[in-house]
Design a protein around this motif. Structure first.
Motif, PDB file in Angstrom:
ATOM      1  N   LEU A 209       0.823  -1.201   0.000  1.00 19.51           N
ATOM      2  CA  LEU A 209       0.000   0.000   0.000  1.00 19.51           C
ATOM      3  C   LEU A 209       0.861   1.256   0.000  1.00 19.51           C
ATOM      4  CD1 LEU A 209      -2.726   1.467   0.236  1.00 19.51           C
ATOM      5  CD2 LEU A 209      -2.621   1.093   2.709  1.00 19.51           C
ATOM      6  N   TRP A 210       1.868   1.290   0.828  1.00 20.63           N
ATOM      7  CA  TRP A 210       2.736   2.463   0.874  1.00 20.63           C
ATOM      8  C   TRP A 210       3.611   2.574  -0.370  1.00 20.63           C
ATOM      9  CZ3 TRP A 210       1.170   6.176   3.591  1.00 20.63           C
ATOM     10  CH2 TRP A 210       0.476   5.943   4.781  1.00 20.63           C
ATOM     11  N   GLU A 211       3.924   1.442  -0.994  1.00 24.71           N
ATOM     12  CA  GLU A 211       4.637   1.492  -2.269  1.00 24.71           C
ATOM     13  C   GLU A 211       3.762   2.155  -3.337  1.00 24.71           C
ATOM     14  OE1 GLU A 211       5.584  -2.539  -3.133  1.00 24.71           O
ATOM     15  OE2 GLU A 211       7.150  -2.692  -1.584  1.00 24.71           O
ATOM     16  N   GLN A 212       2.455   1.871  -3.313  1.00 30.98           N
ATOM     17  CA  GLN A 212       1.543   2.493  -4.270  1.00 30.98           C
ATOM     18  C   GLN A 212       1.406   3.988  -4.015  1.00 30.98           C
ATOM     19  OE1 GLN A 212       0.318   0.702  -6.968  1.00 30.98           O
ATOM     20  NE2 GLN A 212       1.818  -0.690  -6.069  1.00 30.98           N
ATOM     21  N   VAL A 213       1.342   4.383  -2.742  1.00 35.39           N
ATOM     22  CA  VAL A 213       1.320   5.805  -2.408  1.00 35.39           C
ATOM     23  C   VAL A 213       2.554   6.485  -2.974  1.00 35.39           C
ATOM     24  CG1 VAL A 213       1.474   7.471  -0.507  1.00 35.39           C
ATOM     25  CG2 VAL A 213      -0.099   5.522  -0.341  1.00 35.39           C
ATOM     26  N   ASP A 214       3.707   5.867  -2.774  1.00 36.27           N
ATOM     27  CA  ASP A 214       4.967   6.439  -3.238  1.00 36.27           C
ATOM     28  C   ASP A 214       4.992   6.545  -4.763  1.00 36.27           C
ATOM     29  OD1 ASP A 214       7.693   7.358  -2.557  1.00 36.27           O
ATOM     30  OD2 ASP A 214       8.329   5.567  -3.642  1.00 36.27           O
ATOM     31  N   TYR A 215       4.504   5.500  -5.457  1.00 40.24           N
ATOM     32  CA  TYR A 215       4.495   5.523  -6.927  1.00 40.24           C
ATOM     33  C   TYR A 215       3.705   6.717  -7.445  1.00 40.24           C
ATOM     34  CZ  TYR A 215       3.206   4.483 -11.729  1.00 40.24           C
ATOM     35  OH  TYR A 215       2.990   4.589 -13.079  1.00 40.24           O
ATOM     36  N   TRP A 216       2.469   6.886  -6.968  1.00 40.38           N
ATOM     37  CA  TRP A 216       1.611   7.935  -7.502  1.00 40.38           C
ATOM     38  C   TRP A 216       2.095   9.322  -7.123  1.00 40.38           C
ATOM     39  CZ3 TRP A 216      -1.328   7.270 -11.445  1.00 40.38           C
ATOM     40  CH2 TRP A 216      -1.866   6.010 -11.714  1.00 40.38           C
ATOM     41  N   GLN A 217       2.551   9.478  -5.889  1.00 43.26           N
ATOM     42  CA  GLN A 217       2.996  10.813  -5.488  1.00 43.26           C
ATOM     43  C   GLN A 217       4.286  11.213  -6.196  1.00 43.26           C
ATOM     44  OE1 GLN A 217       3.004  10.776  -1.173  1.00 43.26           O
ATOM     45  NE2 GLN A 217       0.794  11.160  -1.095  1.00 43.26           N
ATOM     46  N   LYS A 218       5.165  10.261  -6.476  1.00 39.36           N
ATOM     47  CA  LYS A 218       6.364  10.571  -7.264  1.00 39.36           C
ATOM     48  C   LYS A 218       5.976  10.938  -8.691  1.00 39.36           C
ATOM     49  CE  LYS A 218      10.069   8.037  -4.917  1.00 39.36           C
ATOM     50  NZ  LYS A 218      11.012   6.880  -5.003  1.00 39.36           N
ATOM     51  N   TRP A 219       4.990  10.231  -9.243  1.00 44.54           N
ATOM     52  CA  TRP A 219       4.572  10.540 -10.615  1.00 44.54           C
ATOM     53  C   TRP A 219       4.014  11.954 -10.683  1.00 44.54           C
ATOM     54  CZ3 TRP A 219      -0.078  11.653 -13.144  1.00 44.54           C
ATOM     55  CH2 TRP A 219      -0.024  11.606 -14.547  1.00 44.54           C
ATOM     56  N   VAL A 220       3.163  12.315  -9.743  1.00 47.09           N
ATOM     57  CA  VAL A 220       2.568  13.651  -9.745  1.00 47.09           C
ATOM     58  C   VAL A 220       3.639  14.724  -9.619  1.00 47.09           C
ATOM     59  CG1 VAL A 220       1.148  15.227  -8.381  1.00 47.09           C
ATOM     60  CG2 VAL A 220       0.287  12.953  -8.925  1.00 47.09           C
ATOM     61  N   ARG A 221       4.677  14.467  -8.830  1.00 44.50           N
ATOM     62  CA  ARG A 221       5.730  15.469  -8.635  1.00 44.50           C
ATOM     63  C   ARG A 221       6.514  15.755  -9.904  1.00 44.50           C
ATOM     64  NH1 ARG A 221       6.404  12.970  -3.465  1.00 44.50           N
ATOM     65  NH2 ARG A 221       8.225  11.791  -4.175  1.00 44.50           N
ATOM     66  N   ARG A 222       6.375  14.914 -10.914  1.00 49.10           N
ATOM     67  CA  ARG A 222       7.033  15.176 -12.196  1.00 49.10           C
ATOM     68  C   ARG A 222       6.349  16.291 -12.968  1.00 49.10           C
ATOM     69  NH1 ARG A 222       6.498   9.610 -14.906  1.00 49.10           N
ATOM     70  NH2 ARG A 222       6.780  10.935 -16.737  1.00 49.10           N
ATOM     71  N   SER A 223       5.144  16.666 -12.555  1.00 53.04           N
ATOM     72  CA  SER A 223       4.416  17.724 -13.255  1.00 53.04           C
ATOM     73  C   SER A 223       5.119  19.063 -13.083  1.00 53.04           C
ATOM     74  CB  SER A 223       2.992  17.826 -12.713  1.00 53.04           C
ATOM     75  OG  SER A 223       2.331  18.959 -13.251  1.00 53.04           O
ATOM     76  N   ARG A 224       5.100  19.846 -14.153  1.00 53.28           N
ATOM     77  CA  ARG A 224       5.677  21.186 -14.061  1.00 53.28           C
ATOM     78  C   ARG A 224       4.606  22.238 -13.766  1.00 53.28           C
ATOM     79  NH1 ARG A 224       7.212  20.904 -20.230  1.00 53.28           N
ATOM     80  NH2 ARG A 224       5.273  21.512 -21.255  1.00 53.28           N
ATOM     81  N   TYR A 225       3.372  21.775 -13.530  1.00 55.01           N
ATOM     82  CA  TYR A 225       2.298  22.707 -13.204  1.00 55.01           C
ATOM     83  C   TYR A 225       2.297  22.980 -11.705  1.00 55.01           C
ATOM     84  CZ  TYR A 225      -2.295  24.885 -12.912  1.00 55.01           C
ATOM     85  OH  TYR A 225      -3.318  25.762 -12.696  1.00 55.01           O
ATOM     86  N   HIS A 226       2.419  24.249 -11.345  1.00 57.76           N
ATOM     87  CA  HIS A 226       2.394  24.643  -9.932  1.00 57.76           C
ATOM     88  C   HIS A 226       1.502  25.867  -9.747  1.00 57.76           C
ATOM     89  CE1 HIS A 226       5.588  21.765  -9.290  1.00 57.76           C
ATOM     90  NE2 HIS A 226       6.301  22.350 -10.238  1.00 57.76           N
ATOM     91  N   GLY A 227       0.490  25.972 -10.580  1.00 53.59           N
ATOM     92  CA  GLY A 227      -0.367  27.145 -10.549  1.00 53.59           C
ATOM     93  C   GLY A 227      -1.593  26.962  -9.673  1.00 53.59           C
ATOM     94  N   ARG A 228      -2.594  27.777  -9.932  1.00 57.37           N
ATOM     95  CA  ARG A 228      -3.857  27.693  -9.204  1.00 57.37           C
ATOM     96  C   ARG A 228      -4.544  26.362  -9.516  1.00 57.37           C
ATOM     97  NH1 ARG A 228      -2.767  32.308 -11.685  1.00 57.37           N
ATOM     98  NH2 ARG A 228      -2.832  34.305 -10.560  1.00 57.37           N
ATOM     99  N   TRP A 229      -5.400  25.938  -8.625  1.00 57.59           N
ATOM    100  CA  TRP A 229      -6.217  24.730  -8.806  1.00 57.59           C
ATOM    101  C   TRP A 229      -5.369  23.466  -9.009  1.00 57.59           C
ATOM    102  CZ3 TRP A 229      -6.763  28.576 -12.801  1.00 57.59           C
ATOM    103  CH2 TRP A 229      -7.576  29.651 -12.418  1.00 57.59           C
ATOM    104  N   ALA A 230      -4.207  23.432  -8.368  1.00 60.53           N
ATOM    105  CA  ALA A 230      -3.286  22.305  -8.576  1.00 60.53           C
ATOM    106  C   ALA A 230      -3.935  20.972  -8.194  1.00 60.53           C
ATOM    107  CB  ALA A 230      -2.008  22.518  -7.779  1.00 60.53           C
ATOM    108  N   GLU A 231      -4.724  20.951  -7.135  1.00 54.59           N
ATOM    109  CA  GLU A 231      -5.330  19.699  -6.707  1.00 54.59           C
ATOM    110  C   GLU A 231      -6.238  19.125  -7.783  1.00 54.59           C
ATOM    111  OE1 GLU A 231      -7.994  17.871  -3.003  1.00 54.59           O
ATOM    112  OE2 GLU A 231      -7.275  19.941  -2.937  1.00 54.59           O
ATOM    113  N   MET A 232      -7.065  19.977  -8.424  1.00 53.94           N
ATOM    114  CA  MET A 232      -7.945  19.510  -9.481  1.00 53.94           C
ATOM    115  C   MET A 232      -7.154  19.087 -10.713  1.00 53.94           C
ATOM    116  SD  MET A 232     -11.110  19.494  -8.501  1.00 53.94           S
ATOM    117  CE  MET A 232     -12.061  19.474 -10.013  1.00 53.94           C
ATOM    118  N   VAL A 233      -6.110  19.828 -11.023  1.00 58.24           N
ATOM    119  CA  VAL A 233      -5.279  19.490 -12.179  1.00 58.24           C
ATOM    120  C   VAL A 233      -4.588  18.150 -11.957  1.00 58.24           C
ATOM    121  CG1 VAL A 233      -3.224  20.162 -13.484  1.00 58.24           C
ATOM    122  CG2 VAL A 233      -4.967  21.871 -12.936  1.00 58.24           C
ATOM    123  N   TYR A 234      -4.027  17.946 -10.777  1.00 56.82           N
ATOM    124  CA  TYR A 234      -3.346  16.682 -10.500  1.00 56.82           C
ATOM    125  C   TYR A 234      -4.327  15.516 -10.508  1.00 56.82           C
ATOM    126  CZ  TYR A 234       0.593  19.597  -8.951  1.00 56.82           C
ATOM    127  OH  TYR A 234       1.618  20.511  -8.879  1.00 56.82           O
TER     128      TYR A 234
END
Length: 608
Positions: A209-234
């Protein structure tokens, strides 16, 4: 268990080869395997009595249910809160990394008592091949083996299971947990004759379970979007990732089939395939966020289609394919399914595969033109296949087609199709020039200019002061909201602003946008439909480009209130604010990303 929960009452889990819906009451009521476009194993969302489901949830009726995603992941947490106790079910599918297709897919369901005492119930009623293939159950204490023709599935739990159902071929269980206790049930698919995986182990599942958390959160961190509404965009980016078949890089249009655009109506299509249009725009949205790997994979898939397939009349591309590139999507009606809340017929396959939709070449070139490093790396054969497609289009663009909305009322000279033909030639010319690729740019330039002149002469209505759906009509069409984005018209030109104003008057209802009016432009189908969420986000994009930022921001943020409880959107929004159509819809989420990036950049620009 509600007989038919709202379409929006679900979270999505997946392993990048298939996906499942989990209702906010802990019921998996849609799951197809081994691929998105395979036949279903659980389909209670399409027929409560016959479709099959997998329930694992607290038994209590009195209390409050909440569902959420673990932040920036594809892990769904469903929580029940009552005076006697708080219990939760955690659902996920371990991601299958790499590009090897498999028939083994795993749904992991962890139950836990957070506070007090909670009694959980389990009911597992698989129904293979859209509930057409009977199965036999072998049960050995904590392992249930379901065998059907061509398929096997296993349910393994850390607590005892027992037979259930009228014929004893299903499984049930009950277990009482006190605060801090946790158990698990794991459902695994396999081919005919498959053997059971190792039994579930609590510690191993916790680590996984924690490996899956790590996989997805690392993938999201590759995004270069850091603007408004980041939660919805991610959340939208994760959803597009979940809807992509990793072995080929092909995104599907939605995770489901047969969910209605109007409850009780006949607009019930199978969206578990890869449309060239949807896939191209999904990749463009992910590229905007910096996810180049996903764009590269789809580019290779698209190149393979161009090299391998010639459709009807020598057409270089079919409009849609199965995720492995198979062009055969023969449509059938599942006569034995009643449909979601009686929305019959339920269709598997999609007869629109044979339609002519000339706009797909524009969307494909529009996406590829932004992937500079991909074009540079493209091999000679790939470029030649693309050039042949544009040569074909130069001879074929002036043909009636079925258009972007796949109407079944006959071909028309759709304005949007012509605009996207212009975009295909325009981007092709630029790519050939920039990267010095062999091409008949004179032919493409001639075709591009002819398209523009024809659209401005025949696609414009003096009555409406607007571009219209097809030549000779006065019907407006929200697909044309992409006109400024692809550069056909400048976003603040008088012609475009007049078109945008006309859409405001005719297609916009309290900031939500209809595709078109079926009554004014018959599409060969009975009934009506809701507002189309893709079009609402394209409207935001067009408003932002036109400099109407307050209106764009208001519309965009208001649209967020129509998302479901975990940030997902279906295809449409009905008259009472309910979500309609297949779910979740890639088109909606990719357009959310497009609107967010455009609007965020525009707002930043005025603050500098």
């Amino acid at each position: 268990m509600d007989r038919y929960p709202p379409i929006a009452d679900h979270g999505l889990v997946g392993d990048l080869q298939t996906a499942a819906l989990v209702s906010s009451r802990g019921v998996i009521d849609w799951f197809a395997a081994p691929r998105f476009d395979s036949s279903s194993i659980f389909a209670a969302l399409l027929d409560h009595d016959k479709g099959g489901y997998f329930l694992l949830a607290p038994e209590q009726d009195e209390g409050t249910w909440k569902q959420l995603y673990y932040p920036d992941t594809a892990i769904v947490v469903t929580r029940f809160m009552s005076p006697d106790g708080v219990g939760e079910t955690v659902d996920y599918m371990p991601v299958l990394q790499g590009r090897t297709a498999t028939d083994r897919h795993t749904l992991v369901r962890v139950i836990r008592a957070v506070r007090g005492t909670v009694r959980f119930s389990l009911e597992c009623r698989p129904r293979f091949d859209y509930a057409r293939a009977p199965h036999q159950l072998d049960l050995a204490d904590r392992t249930a083996t379901f065998r059907a023709p061509g398929a096997t599935a296993f349910l393994q739990a850390t607590f005892p299971l027992e037979r259930d159902g009228r014929d004893g071929q299903d499984v049930r269980a009950s277990i009482t947990l006190t605060a801090g206790q946790a158990e698990a049930a794991v459902f695994t698919t396999g081919g005919e004759g498959s053997t059971a995986p190792p039994p579930p182990d609590r510690d191993r599942i916790t680590d996984e379970l924690w490996e899956q958390v790590d996989y997805w959160q690392k993938w999201v961190r590759r995004s270069r979007y850091h603007g408004r509404w980041a939660e919805m965009v991610y959340r939208s980016a994760i959803t597009l990732k979940l809807l992509t078949y990793a072995p080929t890089g092909a995104p599907v249009a939605a995770a489901t089939m047969g969910l209605p655009e109007q409850v009780g109506g006949e607009r019930n299509w199978d969206y578990r395939y890869t449309w060239v249009r949807d896939g191209s725009l999904s990749v463009r949205a992910l590229l905007d966020l910096g996810f180049v790997e996903e764009a590269t994979a789809f580019t290779h898939w698209l190149g393979d289609r161009l090299r391998a397939h010639e459709g009807r009349d020598g057409e270089p591309l079919q409009i849609m394919y199965r995720v492995d590139g198979d062009p055969n999507l023969t449509e059938e009606v599942l006569e034995h399914f009643e449909g979601y809340r009686g929305s019959y017929p339920v269709r598997a396959g999609n007869a629109a595969m044979d339609q002519l939709q000339l706009d797909i070449y524009g969307e494909a070139l529009y996406a590829l033109s932004e992937a500079r490093e991909i074009v540079v790396q493209a091999d000679y054969r790939g470029w030649k296949a693309l050039a042949r497609a544009l040569d074909w289009l130069a001879d074929s663009w002036d043909r009636p087609d079925e258009g972007i909305w796949e109407t079944r009322g006959g071909r028309q000279d759709f304005t949007y199709s012509r605009v996207m033909c212009w975009a295909a030639f325009d981007r092709g010319i630029k790519l050939a020039t920039e990267f010095s690729r062999p091409a008949d740019t004179a032919l493409w330039t001639k075709a591009r200019d002819e398209v523009l002149e024809q659209v401005m002469e025949r696609g414009w209505s003096d009555t409406e002061r607007s571009l219209v759906q097809h030549y000779g009509s006065h019907v407006l069409d929200a697909s044309l909201l992409l006109v400024p984005r692809v550069g056909f018209l400048a976003p603040r030109s008088p012609t475009w602003l007049s078109t945008l104003d006309a859409m405001d008057r005719v297609l916009v209802s309290d900031s939500l946008v209809y595709r078109y009016d079926p009554a004014a432009s018959p599409d060969g189908l009975r009934g009506s439909e809701g507002t189309f969420s893709l079009c609402t986000f394209l409207y935001v994009d067009a408003l932002a480009r036109a400099g109407r930022l307050p209106q764009a921001r208001y519309t965009f943020e208001k649209m967020h209130t129509y998302a479901n409880h975990v940030g997902l959107f279906a295809e449409e929004i009905g008259p009472s604010g309910e979500q309609l159509g297949n779910f979740p819809q890639a088109f909606t989420h990719l357009s959310l990303i497009m609107a967010a990036t455009t609007l965020n950049d525009a707002l930043d620009a005025i603050q500098r």
